[in-house]
Design a protein around this motif. Structure first.
Motif, PDB file in Angstrom:
ATOM      1  N   GLN A  27      56.178  33.247  76.349  1.00 10.60           N
ATOM      2  CA  GLN A  27      56.283  32.713  77.701  1.00 10.60           C
ATOM      3  C   GLN A  27      57.686  32.901  78.265  1.00 10.60           C
ATOM      4  O   GLN A  27      57.854  33.278  79.433  1.00 10.60           O
ATOM      5  N   ARG A  28      58.710  32.655  77.425  1.00 10.59           N
ATOM      6  CA  ARG A  28      60.091  32.831  77.889  1.00 10.59           C
ATOM      7  C   ARG A  28      60.369  34.286  78.228  1.00 10.59           C
ATOM      8  O   ARG A  28      61.051  34.588  79.213  1.00 10.59           O
ATOM      9  N   VAL A  29      59.843  35.197  77.426  1.00 15.05           N
ATOM     10  CA  VAL A  29      60.048  36.621  77.696  1.00 15.05           C
ATOM     11  C   VAL A  29      59.343  37.014  78.994  1.00 15.05           C
ATOM     12  O   VAL A  29      59.882  37.773  79.807  1.00 15.05           O
ATOM     13  N   GLN A  30      58.148  36.469  79.222  1.00 16.85           N
ATOM     14  CA  GLN A  30      57.411  36.774  80.447  1.00 16.85           C
ATOM     15  C   GLN A  30      58.186  36.287  81.669  1.00 16.85           C
ATOM     16  O   GLN A  30      58.242  36.965  82.701  1.00 16.85           O
ATOM     17  N   GLU A  31      58.802  35.116  81.568  1.00 14.36           N
ATOM     18  CA  GLU A  31      59.577  34.580  82.683  1.00 14.36           C
ATOM     19  C   GLU A  31      60.756  35.479  83.036  1.00 14.36           C
ATOM     20  O   GLU A  31      61.134  35.601  84.199  1.00 14.36           O
TER      21      GLU A  31
ATOM     22  N   ARG B  78      59.380  42.517  67.522  1.00 12.38           N
ATOM     23  CA  ARG B  78      58.949  41.182  67.094  1.00 12.38           C
ATOM     24  C   ARG B  78      60.057  40.491  66.300  1.00 12.38           C
ATOM     25  O   ARG B  78      60.333  39.300  66.487  1.00 12.38           O
ATOM     26  N   TYR B  79      60.693  41.249  65.422  1.00 17.10           N
ATOM     27  CA  TYR B  79      61.770  40.710  64.589  1.00 17.10           C
ATOM     28  C   TYR B  79      62.916  40.166  65.451  1.00 17.10           C
ATOM     29  O   TYR B  79      63.363  39.024  65.270  1.00 17.10           O
ATOM     30  N   TYR B  80      63.361  40.961  66.420  1.00 20.83           N
ATOM     31  CA  TYR B  80      64.483  40.520  67.243  1.00 20.83           C
ATOM     32  C   TYR B  80      64.091  39.406  68.207  1.00 20.83           C
ATOM     33  O   TYR B  80      64.916  38.548  68.537  1.00 20.83           O
ATOM     34  N   ARG B  81      62.845  39.403  68.672  1.00 16.81           N
ATOM     35  CA  ARG B  81      62.410  38.295  69.536  1.00 16.81           C
ATOM     36  C   ARG B  81      62.450  36.968  68.774  1.00 16.81           C
ATOM     37  O   ARG B  81      62.929  35.950  69.295  1.00 16.81           O
ATOM     38  N   LEU B  82      61.977  37.004  67.523  1.00 20.30           N
ATOM     39  CA  LEU B  82      61.992  35.783  66.717  1.00 20.30           C
ATOM     40  C   LEU B  82      63.423  35.389  66.358  1.00 20.30           C
ATOM     41  O   LEU B  82      63.758  34.198  66.333  1.00 20.30           O
ATOM     42  N   GLN B  83      64.281  36.388  66.092  1.00 17.60           N
ATOM     43  CA  GLN B  83      65.683  36.082  65.806  1.00 17.60           C
ATOM     44  C   GLN B  83      66.355  35.410  67.005  1.00 17.60           C
ATOM     45  O   GLN B  83      67.212  34.543  66.846  1.00 17.60           O
ATOM     46  N   ALA B  84      65.954  35.837  68.208  1.00 19.25           N
ATOM     47  CA  ALA B  84      66.515  35.244  69.428  1.00 19.25           C
ATOM     48  C   ALA B  84      65.842  33.925  69.783  1.00 19.25           C
ATOM     49  O   ALA B  84      66.221  33.274  70.763  1.00 19.25           O
TER      50      ALA B  84
ATOM     51  N   MET C  23      64.471  44.911  57.400  1.00 13.83           N
ATOM     52  CA  MET C  23      64.179  43.499  57.548  1.00 13.83           C
ATOM     53  C   MET C  23      63.067  43.260  58.575  1.00 13.83           C
ATOM     54  O   MET C  23      62.258  42.341  58.441  1.00 13.83           O
ATOM     55  N   ALA C  24      63.013  44.126  59.607  1.00 15.40           N
ATOM     56  CA  ALA C  24      61.952  44.004  60.600  1.00 15.40           C
ATOM     57  C   ALA C  24      60.590  44.307  59.977  1.00 15.40           C
ATOM     58  O   ALA C  24      59.600  43.619  60.259  1.00 15.40           O
ATOM     59  N   LEU C  25      60.516  45.333  59.140  1.00 24.30           N
ATOM     60  CA  LEU C  25      59.269  45.645  58.452  1.00 24.30           C
ATOM     61  C   LEU C  25      58.872  44.499  57.525  1.00 24.30           C
ATOM     62  O   LEU C  25      57.695  44.127  57.437  1.00 24.30           O
TER      63      LEU C  25
ATOM     64  N   LEU D  16      64.989  44.910  74.194  1.00 23.13           N
ATOM     65  CA  LEU D  16      66.094  44.856  73.227  1.00 23.13           C
ATOM     66  C   LEU D  16      67.337  44.225  73.857  1.00 23.13           C
ATOM     67  O   LEU D  16      68.054  43.464  73.191  1.00 23.13           O
ATOM     68  N   ASP D  17      67.602  44.529  75.124  1.00 20.88           N
ATOM     69  CA  ASP D  17      68.757  43.921  75.796  1.00 20.88           C
ATOM     70  C   ASP D  17      68.589  42.403  75.894  1.00 20.88           C
ATOM     71  O   ASP D  17      69.540  41.644  75.648  1.00 20.88           O
ATOM     72  N   ILE D  18      67.390  41.953  76.238  1.00 21.25           N
ATOM     73  CA  ILE D  18      67.133  40.512  76.354  1.00 21.25           C
ATOM     74  C   ILE D  18      67.263  39.826  75.000  1.00 21.25           C
ATOM     75  O   ILE D  18      67.746  38.696  74.901  1.00 21.25           O
ATOM     76  N   TYR D  19      66.874  40.518  73.947  1.00 22.68           N
ATOM     77  CA  TYR D  19      66.937  39.940  72.598  1.00 22.68           C
ATOM     78  C   TYR D  19      68.336  40.034  71.989  1.00 22.68           C
ATOM     79  O   TYR D  19      68.559  39.581  70.869  1.00 22.68           O
ATOM     80  N   GLY D  20      69.283  40.655  72.718  1.00 21.61           N
ATOM     81  CA  GLY D  20      70.634  40.804  72.182  1.00 21.61           C
ATOM     82  C   GLY D  20      70.733  41.877  71.120  1.00 21.61           C
ATOM     83  O   GLY D  20      71.608  41.815  70.252  1.00 21.61           O
ATOM     84  N   ALA D  21      69.845  42.874  71.183  1.00 17.78           N
ATOM     85  CA  ALA D  21      69.821  43.948  70.186  1.00 17.78           C
ATOM     86  C   ALA D  21      69.920  45.312  70.849  1.00 17.78           C
ATOM     87  O   ALA D  21      69.285  46.274  70.414  1.00 17.78           O
ATOM     88  N   GLY D  22      70.734  45.391  71.898  1.00 19.85           N
ATOM     89  CA  GLY D  22      70.869  46.646  72.631  1.00 19.85           C
ATOM     90  C   GLY D  22      71.372  47.799  71.790  1.00 19.85           C
ATOM     91  O   GLY D  22      71.176  48.966  72.145  1.00 19.85           O
TER      92      GLY D  22
END
Length: 295
Positions: free
Chosen positions: A50-54, A39-45, A118-120, A82-88
């Protein structure tokens, strides 16, 4: 091995879970922590469901459930996200953590990393820190998070239960920084009397309820995660294994002084002359004078 009670409301098997034929009503530590990290990295990205589902085909409902540890999470799915969020760079640690299956107690170095802390914090509505010093981790956790573009700033209510004996061995600059955080309302501090035995280091209690509508007391307890920051390997626990940690924090909060009294004592401690020079090499008179200016 964990012995988890079955959930009376849900007897469906969990695909991809290594262990139970029955579902435990308490989220496992690996899924709870990894969900918060995703969740943390998705919000950071700055990516919506919907964008992730696409990009992945993972439905918004499923992703929401993964982030809240309500749905099982396979390791390959975690790596893809994680790869999509740039956190590989987190993939190896996530894989190792999820390999343990459904657990309520785990030693893992990831809980020392600033990204996981920070994610917690981003997933928590409230955090309680019980510390006997040093305060470096407490400062990191109390500091305001970097704003996320296009989003309202998330604020985690943070309370520091500080063992009183730590005041005499804490540098004046750190006491002054603590007072500044209180003044900015980034942190609430309550001093725990010295006659109460407090474990060395830092114990954190996270109520990981950010992003959900049900924030009842029962749900908060169900989603509490306790992390002991030890000199070697941190220990993360929840559910029954975390009973002693929960009791320790509750007792410390019960015995702690009020925030007003605590601030008064912090100011007094920061104003007392010190017999040794501090880390910056300042003289006792100079450090006391600086603390008085902050007060």
């Amino acid at each position: 091995m964990n012995h988890c009670p079955p959930d009376p409301h849900n007897h469906e098997p969990i695909p991809g879970d290594d262990r139970p034929p029955k579902r435990c009503p308490i989220p496992s530590v690996p899924h709870l922590a990894t969900g918060a990290l995703l969740r943390y990295y998705r919000l950071q990205a700055n990516l919506s469901y919907q964008r992730v589902q696409e990009r992945t085909g993972i439905s918004d409902r499923r992703l929401y459930g993964i982030e809240l540890a309500r749905r099982p999470l396979e390791r390959d799915i975690a790596r893809t996200l994680l790869d999509i969020y740039g956190a590989g760079q987190e993939a190896q640690a996530v894989t190792a953590l999820l390999s343990g299956g459904h657990m309520h107690e785990t030693h893992h170095q990831v809980f020392q990393r600033s990204s996981w802390m920070m994610a917690l914090k981003a997933a928590a509505q409230e955090a309680v820190l019980l510390s006997s010093g040093p305060l470096r981790l407490a400062f990191d956790l109390a500091a305001p998070a970097a704003p996320i573009p296009g989003r309202a700033q998330h604020r985690c209510r943070t309370m520091l239960l500080l063992h009183e004996p730590a005041l005499d061995r804490t540098p004046v600059q750190q006491l002054a920084r603590l007072i500044a955080l209180i003044q900015r309302r980034a942190l609430t501090v309550r001093l725990v009397p010295g006659n109460l035995r407090v474990p060395e280091g830092l114990l954190t209690e996270w109520s990981l309820t950010a992003g959900i509508t049900d924030t009842s007391a029962a749900e908060c307890r169900r989603r509490q995660l306790y992390v002991r920051h030890t000199p070697h390997t941190p220990l993360a626990r929840n559910g029954q294994p975390a009973h002693s940690d929960r009791q320790m924090i509750q007792l410390a909060a019960l015995r702690a002084r009020t925030p007003l009294d605590s601030v008064h004592q912090l100011r007094q401690a920061a104003s007392r002359p010190r017999t040794r020079t501090t880390g910056a090499g300042q003289s006792p008179a100079r450090t006391a004078s600086a603390a008085k200016r902050l007060a």
